[in-house]
Write an enzyme that holds these catalytic residues in place. Structure first.
Site, PDB file in Angstrom:
ATOM      1  N   LYS A  13      41.349  22.792  63.551  1.00 26.80           N
ATOM      2  CA  LYS A  13      42.146  22.717  64.633  1.00 26.80           C
ATOM      3  C   LYS A  13      43.154  23.867  64.219  1.00 26.80           C
ATOM      4  O   LYS A  13      43.558  24.777  64.731  1.00 26.80           O
ATOM      5  CB  LYS A  13      42.777  21.629  65.363  1.00 26.80           C
ATOM      6  N   ARG A  88      49.490  12.983  70.149  1.00 30.70           N
ATOM      7  CA  ARG A  88      48.559  12.376  68.512  1.00 30.70           C
ATOM      8  C   ARG A  88      48.516  11.054  69.230  1.00 30.70           C
ATOM      9  O   ARG A  88      47.485  10.038  68.474  1.00 30.70           O
ATOM     10  CB  ARG A  88      49.106  12.227  67.100  1.00 30.70           C
ATOM     11  N   ARG A 127      39.290  20.968  51.640  1.00 31.76           N
ATOM     12  CA  ARG A 127      40.009  21.407  51.214  1.00 31.76           C
ATOM     13  C   ARG A 127      40.830  21.012  50.249  1.00 31.76           C
ATOM     14  O   ARG A 127      42.314  21.135  49.656  1.00 31.76           O
ATOM     15  CB  ARG A 127      40.708  21.120  51.839  1.00 31.76           C
ATOM     16  N   ARG A 133      46.768  18.945  49.507  1.00 27.35           N
ATOM     17  CA  ARG A 133      47.956  18.104  50.282  1.00 27.35           C
ATOM     18  C   ARG A 133      47.955  16.753  49.826  1.00 27.35           C
ATOM     19  O   ARG A 133      46.429  16.268  49.570  1.00 27.35           O
ATOM     20  CB  ARG A 133      47.008  18.532  51.636  1.00 27.35           C
ATOM     21  N   ARG A 144      43.482   8.283  58.550  1.00 27.19           N
ATOM     22  CA  ARG A 144      43.754   9.293  59.237  1.00 27.19           C
ATOM     23  C   ARG A 144      42.252   9.095  60.228  1.00 27.19           C
ATOM     24  O   ARG A 144      43.179   9.298  61.018  1.00 27.19           O
ATOM     25  CB  ARG A 144      44.043  10.649  58.590  1.00 27.19           C
TER      26      ARG A 144
END
Ligand code: ADP
Length: 192
Positions: A13, A88, A127, A133, A144
């Protein structure tokens, strides 16, 4: 154009929101990026939030709502926005509705990017290597995904109940997916 982009962690997204900016003259507002910037600057809020995001939990609603209210109050939002990472949970969706109703500028479109969970695990592993991250570790990613299923998936149902949701297949090349999103936006603009 006032758009909310929804999707699981790793659904792309953020990537799609960035590509949309090139096609629509409105800013991309990512709450994840706002939080990471605050952490990098070392503000009290940023450091507090980092200990939460590193566990894969949600930052408290009141903090997020202040952050988003401040951001939506800036001049560059006059023609709309692409919201990524907010709302969220359903409480945030309701609070956003109240905020935008007060301004007479409600959400016009919610786009959910659908991606198969297997794909997501692969993308996030990639990623993690590329961006480093601190919330992309395996344990945090699992959490998550759980938080997403329990709290964020119902946000899509909320927008569906309000007749604002379209699901877009998030599989394929980035440019192909953005074209799918743009065609949804064009169709609804034409029928509005
Ligand atoms: P992703 O969609 O890949 O999980 P984001 O960059 O959107 O990544 O968000 C990273 C983290 O920031 C989330 O896991 C959460 O801890 C926090 N966060 C972002 N937006 C919100 C929000 N609206 N409410 C609560 N926490 C948030």
């Amino acid at each position: 154009m006032r758009i909310v982009i929804l999707g699981a962690p790793g659904s792309g997204k953020g990537t799609q929101a960035k590509l949309l900016v090139e096609h629509l003259a409105v800013p991309h507002i990512s709450t994840g990026a706002l939080l990471r910037n605050a952490a990098k600057r070392g503000t009290e809020l940023g450091l507090q939030a980092k200990s939460i995001t590193d566990k894969g939990e949600l930052v408290p609603d009141d903090i997020m709502s202040d952050m988003i209210e401040e951001r939506l109050g800036r001049d560059d939002v006059a023609n709309g926005f692409i919201l990524d990472g907010y709302p969220r949970n359903v409480a945030q969706a309701k609070s956003l509705d109240l905020m935008l109703d007060r301004l007479g500028k409600p959400v016009e479109e919610a786009i959910h990017i659908d991606v198969d969970p297997e794909q997501i695990i692969k993308r996030i592993a990639k990623r993690a290597k590329e961006e480093g991250r601190s919330d992309d570790t395996e344990v945090t990613v699992r959490n998550r995904m759980r938080v997403y299923a329990e709290q964020t998936a119902p946000v899509a149902d909320y927008y569906a109940e309000h007749g604002l949701l379209t699901r877009v297949l998030g599989d394929g090349a980035k440019e192909e997916i953005v074209q799918r999103i743009l065609s949804v936006l064009n169709t609804s603009a034409a029928t509005a």
